[in-house]
Design an enzyme around this catalytic site. Sequence first.
Site, mmCIF file in Angstrom:
data_model
loop_
_atom_site.group_PDB
_atom_site.id
_atom_site.type_symbol
_atom_site.label_atom_id
_atom_site.label_comp_id
_atom_site.label_asym_id
_atom_site.label_seq_id
_atom_site.Cartn_x
_atom_site.Cartn_y
_atom_site.Cartn_z
ATOM 1 C CE LYS A 74 -0.707 0.631 -4.772
ATOM 2 N NZ LYS A 74 -0.116 0.851 -3.434
ATOM 3 C CB SER A 150 0.398 4.714 -3.154
ATOM 4 O OG SER A 150 0.644 3.412 -2.682
ATOM 5 C CB SER A 174 0.112 2.634 0.326
ATOM 6 O OG SER A 174 0.841 3.784 0.015
#
Length: 487
Positions: A74, A150, A174
């Site tokens: 990420k 997210s 997330s």
Amino acid sequence: MSDSAAKLSIIELQNDYRSGKRTPSEAVSDIIEAIKLKDQDVGAYLSFDPEMALEEATNADINLPLGGVPIAIKDLINVKGQPCTCASRFLDSAYTSTYDATVITKLRQAGAIPLGRTNMDEFAMGSSTENSGLRSASNPWDLDRVPGGSSGGSAICVSNDTAIAALGSDTGGSIRQPASFCGCVGLKPTYGRVSRYGLVAFASSLDQIGPMTKTSEDAALLLSVISGSDSRDSTALTDEVPDYGSNLTGDIEGLRIGLPKEYFNEGIDAEVRACVDEAISHLENLGAKIVDVSLPHTEYAIATYYIIATAEASANLARFDGVRYGNRTPEPKDILEHYRLSRASGFGDEVKRRIILGTYVLSSGYNDAYYVRAQKVRTLIREDFAAAFKLADVIISPTAPTPAFKSGEKSSDPLQMYLADIFTIAANLAGICGASTPCGNVQVENGITMPVGLQVLGPHLSEGTVLRVTDAFEKTTDWHRLRPPNP
Ligand code: GLN
């Protein structure tokens, strides 16, 4: 393509390496190929460096715990020499990491290859990846729908077979919610289990890095590698890291599964409810005992989270001042204008909204009414879980109240977006661990089906138990094997 390594789990890939069926260089080439072919439509990656990955693959030692295994990262975890944009215009093209986050150091020591930086909501603020300031992202099951967020990019690439596994971060869901929306496994570790050093902070008392994988076996392996104490993060726990894989016996005989009465209400989509009910019966058939539990402060969880998370975010994001990192306004007339214009042009709307909200709840006139009170409610929420875990070994719920929603459906109404976090955020407030694993596929429109996630929460440091439950479920079902209908 049919025999592409990109389709494999970590364990399958390692078996192929060890039997001589394929080499790390071949596997990395397959993944690069899969990204080139499939990423255009879904926007999982913000950047990747094929040459670097191929070079690392050539030198990989397949005898290490993750030797030659590519892992997507990420884009808010620092990897030396790579961009770390947090999907923000603020950091895009203006910042290159000068150091490795502790999880990256640990991955490298275990022989893994960080491959590709995944898309996300800007600074991890959001539940749909629609807040990415750099690239729009789509759910591979239906391009008109969001992948969740997210960590949307990490969930997309794992379920869409353009990665073997990925790291995400979870501040209020997330990791678990995008895993649920895209159909992969996601684990949020106990607060402190994994070092946060080198993770760009959103809300420091809630953030945790965790694995997003095709199976719970893979999540166990990845978690064993990235967990542990760290002299650079004083909140990282010193408790010994177990070999999580050895917990995956498939045996859940006598395990007590708690169903919180506050979670199973009319707010859940009927088809999601049906999948979760079926999953619960399935676990019961495997020998688990179902017990009723109560989490009485559930109705305050969203308000509490959005006060504490925004308060911490407003402080953490003060460092993005245009002096030290990233976006800098060209010719300010004074220092105040320098800050103001650099921040106004660098941050997106949701980030600004959170900074304003967070500054407000911390301001001297309102601190007691909001921030201090929210901290007290947080304690009550933690106590709710402690009481429930006296009656149950794990708690089960849907990961999200609905399957993935359509792009644009909630983005104009932040409150609607926040409310959909109801099942995931309390775990972060309480600091406990939890996972999501696929438990069904529901028809949302003619011919379009979307995955549904089952959430399993456990007390502090019970990752082994949580993964035992999700793994037992996966060993006896096929939901986690389903893949989006690629052209
Ligand atoms: N959806 C939540 C939020 O917008 C959680 C985000 C996260 O876990 N990073 O804050």
